[in-house]
Design a protein around this motif. Sequence first.
Motif, mmCIF file in Angstrom:
data_model
loop_
_atom_site.group_PDB
_atom_site.id
_atom_site.type_symbol
_atom_site.label_atom_id
_atom_site.label_comp_id
_atom_site.label_asym_id
_atom_site.label_seq_id
_atom_site.Cartn_x
_atom_site.Cartn_y
_atom_site.Cartn_z
ATOM 1 N N SER A 206 -32.566 -68.041 6.808
ATOM 2 C CA SER A 206 -33.285 -68.644 7.905
ATOM 3 C C SER A 206 -34.462 -68.076 8.153
ATOM 4 O O SER A 206 -34.948 -66.951 7.326
ATOM 5 C CB SER A 206 -32.521 -69.187 8.753
ATOM 6 O OG SER A 206 -33.438 -70.164 9.642
ATOM 7 N N GLY B 33 -33.830 -76.459 5.267
ATOM 8 C CA GLY B 33 -34.074 -75.338 6.087
ATOM 9 C C GLY B 33 -33.777 -75.538 7.327
ATOM 10 O O GLY B 33 -33.120 -74.794 8.242
ATOM 11 N N VAL C 134 -31.264 -74.233 10.525
ATOM 12 C CA VAL C 134 -31.603 -73.758 11.768
ATOM 13 C C VAL C 134 -30.773 -74.326 12.590
ATOM 14 O O VAL C 134 -30.495 -73.768 13.720
ATOM 15 C CB VAL C 134 -33.150 -73.905 11.935
ATOM 16 C CG1 VAL C 134 -33.441 -73.707 13.454
ATOM 17 C CG2 VAL C 134 -34.089 -72.972 11.172
#
Length: 363
Positions: free
Chosen positions: A169, A340, A344
Motif C-alpha cells: 500500500s 487499493g 488501506v
Amino acid sequence: MFKGYENSFGVQQGTGPAGSTAVPAPFLLSLPKIAPQVPDCFTQATHASIVLLASQLGRIGVIREDDLLADETIEGVIKKAVSRGIDEVLGEPTLFELSVDINDGEIQEYAEMREDHEAKPAGSRFHFTVDTGAIPTVFIGERILALEALCPGLGETVCAALQWAGYGSMLLFTFNHVFENIPFMYYFDERGEQGENGDDEEEDPNFEGLPTKETLLEGVPKWAGCPQLKLTPLQVEDIINKVSTPDWAKEVLRSTMALAEAYKDGAHKLGEFSYSEHEPVYTLAVIRFSSEDQMGMILDDFFNMANNCSDNYTQSSHLELVYQDDTEAFGEWWKGILDGFRLVKTIETLLLQLSNGNYRHGC
C-alpha cells in the motif's frame, strides 16, 4: 478527502487543446467548460486530458446521469464522482487522512522522461496523486506480545502480514522498513558483520556514533527487524476456532485473514510511482511497540535525512501518469484504485484492533 482538480499547464491562447477534442455526444453536452459565476478573464480552457477523463469515467459508469448539473464544471463533476467511489470503499477513516489530486497530463520538467511518455500526447493521460496527512503513531506491542504468548509465532505472523500489506500500500514506517528499505540511513548496506558488532567502527569514521541494528532493536522482539510468516492460514484458522482464544484475539486474526485477501487484489495499486524516481517521505502510519522503543529517534533521523536529500523525496504517497486512450484498460485501472483503497481500509482496521485505542496523531 478529495483535494480537487488543479492545473499545471500554462495559460491557453484561443480555445486551447480541448477545443479540438472529440467528445462523444450527448454525454458531455451539459458540462460547461467554464463555471458561469467566474468571469472569463479568470479562467482557462479545460485541458484535453481532463475532458477525456470525464468521458472515460462516464463510459465505465463512475459519472452518472444525475451528476450532470447545468451549473457544474467538468472538473466539479469529476471531483464529485471520484470522491463518491472512493468514499464508498474507504468510508470515514479514523487513523488516516488521505487526499486525492487529479491533474492534467503535462509532465513537469523535473520528472524523469521515458520513451512511452514522450511518444503519447499529453491529452491522452492525466496525473493521479494520493497524499497522506497527520500521520498517526500506533502502538501495537502489548497485543502483539499477547498473541505471541497464545501461540509462539502468532504475534510475529500478524506483524509480518501487516508489514507486507504496508509495502503493498502506501507504506508503514516500521523497524523492518528501516532495515530493508532505507539501510543507507545508518550505512547498514555498507557495514559488515564486524562493523555491526562494533569491532571495526573506530577504524571507519563514517560509522562513528551510528547505532547498530542490535541497539535499535533494544526493548522490542528481536524479530521486529524482519518478521516472518511463522504460521499458515490454516493454523491461524484453527486458533480462531479454539474456545480458549480470547474474543479480541479472534477479531485480530480474522482481520489479518481479511488483510491477506485484500492484498491479493489491492497490492501496489496505491504504492508505486510510475514515472518518478522520488520516494514518499510520508506513510500511512508509524508502527511502534512501545513509547520506550527506538522508533522515535529513528523517525527523527529519517526526516533529517529526507530534508538533506529532498530532491529524492516527495510528500505524495502515490503518484502516477494514467493513460486513458483504452477504455477497457482505464476501467481496470479504476478497479485497481478501489482495490487499493480497500487494502488501506483493512490495514486501518487491523491497526485499530492491535492498538486497542493506544495511538496518537502526529509523529
